[in-house]
Enzyme design. Sequence first.
Site, mmCIF file in Angstrom:
data_model
loop_
_atom_site.group_PDB
_atom_site.id
_atom_site.type_symbol
_atom_site.label_atom_id
_atom_site.label_comp_id
_atom_site.label_asym_id
_atom_site.label_seq_id
_atom_site.Cartn_x
_atom_site.Cartn_y
_atom_site.Cartn_z
ATOM 1 C CG HIS A 1 -2.414 -1.240 1.285
ATOM 2 N ND1 HIS A 1 -3.252 -1.080 1.942
ATOM 3 C CD2 HIS A 1 -2.457 -2.322 0.867
ATOM 4 C CE1 HIS A 1 -3.887 -1.845 1.831
ATOM 5 N NE2 HIS A 1 -3.727 -2.578 1.357
ATOM 6 C CD GLU B 1 -2.107 4.199 2.628
ATOM 7 O OE1 GLU B 1 -3.249 4.337 3.184
ATOM 8 O OE2 GLU B 1 -2.008 3.557 1.796
ATOM 9 C CB CYS C 1 -6.750 -0.626 5.076
ATOM 10 S SG CYS C 1 -5.487 -0.968 5.214
ATOM 11 C CB CYS D 1 -2.153 1.217 5.911
ATOM 12 S SG CYS D 1 -1.817 1.206 4.661
#
Length: 160
Positions: A54, A56, A84, A87
């Site tokens: 991801h 992040e 999410c 993260c």
Amino acid sequence: MDARDRAGMETALREAEKARAEGEIPVGAALYRGDTLLWADHNRREQRHDPTAHAEILCLRGGGEEKGDWRLNDCTLYVTLEPCPMCAGALVMSRLGRCVFGAADPDRGCCGSVYDLPADPALNANTTWEHTEDEHCRAMLEGMFSGRDARGKAEREGRT
């Protein structure tokens, strides 16, 4: 949103555009220490075949390397979509000082929408977050998901 935050979000949006061009979910992030950009990246799950790739996570990893320290308490992460659970947990574990996101995620967001993981007192977290309600972030994601929803429906109905 002040000028520093606007610049950070614009960097994240440019990364989200790269993700879209690569066929990824268009999420971008940028990690700053003051006015210095430490790292900017975007979702790369498809190209890396990595469920943790991801935007992040990639920024926290790259920024920690760039800074020479995994503790990011003096940094701000700008991200186009609310983090999410994975993260948001990484924000806490990195001791990130601040997270600013542009679009809420009512299905999986863990910085206030579904759950507020950074504020859970059991984690002794110090990460603060701000939702800026950035129209560009929301529009980019809505466009991506509306196209995917139409393709998915066609596939389910045997039209592709």
